[in-house]
Design a protein around this motif. Structure first.
Motif, PDB file in Angstrom:
ATOM      1  N   GLY A  17      -8.523   0.626  10.111  1.00 15.07           N
ATOM      2  CA  GLY A  17      -9.326   2.122  10.669  1.00 15.07           C
ATOM      3  C   GLY A  17      -7.951   2.671  11.527  1.00 15.07           C
ATOM      4  O   GLY A  17      -6.914   2.808  10.513  1.00 15.07           O
ATOM      5  N   VAL A  18      -7.934   2.676  12.888  1.00 15.27           N
ATOM      6  CA  VAL A  18      -6.759   4.010  13.851  1.00 15.27           C
ATOM      7  C   VAL A  18      -5.747   2.461  13.819  1.00 15.27           C
ATOM      8  O   VAL A  18      -5.048   3.525  13.787  1.00 15.27           O
ATOM      9  N   LYS A  19      -5.978   1.294  12.881  1.00 11.53           N
ATOM     10  CA  LYS A  19      -5.015   0.424  13.471  1.00 11.53           C
ATOM     11  C   LYS A  19      -3.407   1.007  12.661  1.00 11.53           C
ATOM     12  O   LYS A  19      -2.816   0.291  11.848  1.00 11.53           O
ATOM     13  N   LEU A  20      -2.692   2.235  12.929  1.00 15.18           N
ATOM     14  CA  LEU A  20      -1.815   2.547  12.302  1.00 15.18           C
ATOM     15  C   LEU A  20      -0.908   2.063  12.625  1.00 15.18           C
ATOM     16  O   LEU A  20       0.165   2.486  11.200  1.00 15.18           O
ATOM     17  N   ASP A  21      -0.466   0.894  13.221  1.00 11.61           N
ATOM     18  CA  ASP A  21       1.221   0.282  12.705  1.00 11.61           C
ATOM     19  C   ASP A  21       0.524  -1.157  13.360  1.00 11.61           C
ATOM     20  O   ASP A  21       2.047  -1.808  13.483  1.00 11.61           O
ATOM     21  N   ALA A  22      -0.051  -1.128  12.239  1.00 11.23           N
ATOM     22  CA  ALA A  22      -0.178  -2.813  12.297  1.00 11.23           C
ATOM     23  C   ALA A  22      -0.764  -3.613  10.974  1.00 11.23           C
ATOM     24  O   ALA A  22      -1.515  -2.626   9.739  1.00 11.23           O
ATOM     25  N   ILE A  23      -0.566  -5.084  10.455  1.00 11.08           N
ATOM     26  CA  ILE A  23      -0.693  -5.427   9.579  1.00 11.08           C
ATOM     27  C   ILE A  23      -0.399  -6.718   9.764  1.00 11.08           C
ATOM     28  O   ILE A  23       0.411  -7.109  10.414  1.00 11.08           O
ATOM     29  N   PRO A  24      -1.318  -7.432   8.580  1.00  8.51           N
ATOM     30  CA  PRO A  24      -1.330  -8.487   9.429  1.00  8.51           C
ATOM     31  C   PRO A  24       0.458  -9.966   8.487  1.00  8.51           C
ATOM     32  O   PRO A  24       1.006  -9.149   7.997  1.00  8.51           O
ATOM     33  N   SER A  25       0.757 -10.022   9.168  1.00 13.44           N
ATOM     34  CA  SER A  25       1.538 -11.148   8.772  1.00 13.44           C
ATOM     35  C   SER A  25       2.058 -11.469   7.742  1.00 13.44           C
ATOM     36  O   SER A  25       3.021 -11.183   7.665  1.00 13.44           O
ATOM     37  N   GLU A  26       1.047 -12.399   7.378  1.00 12.14           N
ATOM     38  CA  GLU A  26       1.101 -12.654   6.534  1.00 12.14           C
ATOM     39  C   GLU A  26       1.472 -11.453   5.043  1.00 12.14           C
ATOM     40  O   GLU A  26       2.413 -11.486   3.708  1.00 12.14           O
ATOM     41  N   PHE A  27       1.977 -10.352   5.729  1.00 12.46           N
ATOM     42  CA  PHE A  27       2.032  -8.881   4.512  1.00 12.46           C
ATOM     43  C   PHE A  27       3.584  -8.926   4.966  1.00 12.46           C
ATOM     44  O   PHE A  27       3.958  -8.023   4.364  1.00 12.46           O
ATOM     45  N   VAL A  28       3.956  -9.322   6.165  1.00 11.99           N
ATOM     46  CA  VAL A  28       4.705  -8.521   6.543  1.00 11.99           C
ATOM     47  C   VAL A  28       6.784  -9.207   5.710  1.00 11.99           C
ATOM     48  O   VAL A  28       6.732 -10.085   5.553  1.00 11.99           O
ATOM     49  N   ARG A  29       7.114  -8.999   4.690  1.00 16.02           N
ATOM     50  CA  ARG A  29       7.981  -9.209   3.984  1.00 16.02           C
ATOM     51  C   ARG A  29       9.539 -10.011   5.462  1.00 16.02           C
ATOM     52  O   ARG A  29      10.194  -9.480   6.142  1.00 16.02           O
ATOM     53  N   SER A  30      10.570 -10.032   4.505  1.00 14.90           N
ATOM     54  CA  SER A  30      11.237 -11.142   5.384  1.00 14.90           C
ATOM     55  C   SER A  30      12.332  -9.540   5.268  1.00 14.90           C
ATOM     56  O   SER A  30      12.251  -8.879   4.642  1.00 14.90           O
ATOM     57  N   GLU A  31      13.647  -9.243   5.914  1.00 18.81           N
ATOM     58  CA  GLU A  31      14.321  -8.208   6.698  1.00 18.81           C
ATOM     59  C   GLU A  31      15.123  -8.551   4.900  1.00 18.81           C
ATOM     60  O   GLU A  31      15.044  -6.951   4.886  1.00 18.81           O
ATOM     61  N   ASP A  32      15.461  -9.082   3.896  1.00 23.38           N
ATOM     62  CA  ASP A  32      16.111  -8.569   3.445  1.00 23.38           C
ATOM     63  C   ASP A  32      15.149  -7.667   2.462  1.00 23.38           C
ATOM     64  O   ASP A  32      15.890  -7.474   0.610  1.00 23.38           O
ATOM     65  N   GLU A  33      13.782  -7.698   2.230  1.00 27.80           N
ATOM     66  CA  GLU A  33      12.499  -7.229   1.568  1.00 27.80           C
ATOM     67  C   GLU A  33      13.176  -5.555   1.837  1.00 27.80           C
ATOM     68  O   GLU A  33      11.853  -5.693   0.546  1.00 27.80           O
ATOM     69  N   ARG A  34      12.270  -5.819   2.608  1.00 28.53           N
ATOM     70  CA  ARG A  34      11.567  -4.393   3.108  1.00 28.53           C
ATOM     71  C   ARG A  34      11.821  -3.481   2.664  1.00 28.53           C
ATOM     72  O   ARG A  34      13.487  -3.204   3.049  1.00 28.53           O
TER      73      ARG A  34
END
Length: 339
Positions: A17-34
């Motif tokens: 919904g309106v949580k526009l700044d958040a995704i679960p940590s399991e979807f956050v890629r490592s620094e060299d993949e982002r």
């Protein structure tokens, strides 16, 4: 902010919904993949485009061969697949993903079956439990003997008709690509297709559905990989997202309406003894729009042994790859075992 994930990405995207700044940590890629920090922003050459108009065999074979050797990917236009057939394929694919979740679940991948066919979200296990921002539907489309229609949606009502028609067109495109690749190696046009199993070559359709993502700078739709197939023939929707690794950079693929994107896969790299390159690619996602793509993986049957073509192996150019069945190849790659 930590957000709890759902079993499908489409359901998760709806729940945020309106949580526009958040995704679960399991979807956050490592620094060299982002993608927010690793996408190349400078001027780069565009992925080659091969025009099949006129069917000039020598010209097309030369262009396809050069693109396969230099890039491992190219786009084809005037390929003979009517725009109406592509639009219909995309329409019925969107229709499936717009159905209620319980309807889509009727086609879920069967756990423990050893098959990828069906609807799902977690395609394979990633290190540290990471996930890609994508849901999918897999099913075979060619040859008829390999089709299990229980994985073909009954809604939209013309889903089967549309996919059957598209597959027939695509077989002709595949044949032309394999013939051009063969001629580009200095061989007769039939050699590569025969090496892959001739009329037994299988076509597996995947529909990728990438919902809007609150943090597209942190997530990936599909992580960096090469395709296990011989060639992959893909049409996307109009939302950009395909990226190719070229000369040390991740670069965006230009969207060309009604073009078919041709990926060189691992089996062609093996058959060519390394002359043609299996392309390393990934997909990004969009903050506001749904991205979709329809890749068709053209591959040998599981029991087909694939190795460098004997015509390309010599004392001066020894075999760079082992010969093994496609089934064994897939097992080794999926389980990250030595090839």
């Amino acid at each position: 902010m930590e957000v709890e994930s759902s079993s499908t990405v489409q359901a998760l995207a709806s729940s945020l919904g309106v949580k526009l700044d958040a995704i679960p940590s399991e979807f956050v890629r490592s620094e060299d993949e982002r993608p927010g920090t690793t996408t190349f922003r400078g001027p780069v050459p565009e992925i080659p485009v091969v025009d099949l108009a006129g069917r000039d065999r020598d010209r097309i074979a030369k262009a396809v061969s050069e693109a396969a050797e230099g890039w491992g990917i190219f786009q084809i236009v005037n390929h003979g697949v009517p725009a109406e057939a592509i639009a219909a394929l995309q329409r019925v694919g969107r229709g499936f993903f717009e159905m209620p979740r319980e309807e889509k679940e009727k086609y879920a991948v069967e756990p423990g079956s050893g098959s990828v066919e069906g609807y799902g979200s977690r395609l394979q296990k990633e290190p540290e439990g990471k996930r890609a921002w994508v849901d999918y539907l897999f099913h075979n489309v060619w040859p008829e003997s390999r089709i299990d229609y229980k994985f073909w949606p009954e809604s939209p009502p013309d889903y089967r008709k549309v996919n059957q028609e598209y597959a027939r067109y695509l077989v002709s495109v595949m044949d032309e690509m394999l013939s051009s690749l063969s001629l580009g190696l200095g061989l007769e046009g039939h050699v590569i297709k025969e090496a892959l199993g001739g009329e037994g070559v299988e076509l597996l359709l995947k529909i990728n559905y990438y919902p809007p993502c609150p943090r597209p700078d942190l997530a990936l739709g599909v992580v960096a990989h090469t395709d296990m197939s011989a060639v992959t023939l893909l049409v996307p929707n109009e939302v950009p997202g395909l990226q190719v690794f070229k000369d040390g950079h991740w670069i965006d693929a230009k969207y060309i309406p009604n073009a078919i994107i041709v990926h060189i896969g691992d089996q062609i790299e093996i058959l060519s003894n390394g002359k043609y390159k299996s392309v390393l690619h990934r997909t990004t996602v969009n903050k506001e729009k749904v991205r979709m793509s329809w890749p068709v993986f053209c591959s040998p049957p599981d029991d087909r042994a694939v190795g460098p073509l004997p015509q390309l192996v010599s004392e001066a150019s020894p075999a760079k790859f082992k010969t093994k069945s496609y089934k064994d190849y897939k097992y080794c790659k999926l389980n990250k075992l030595p090839q």
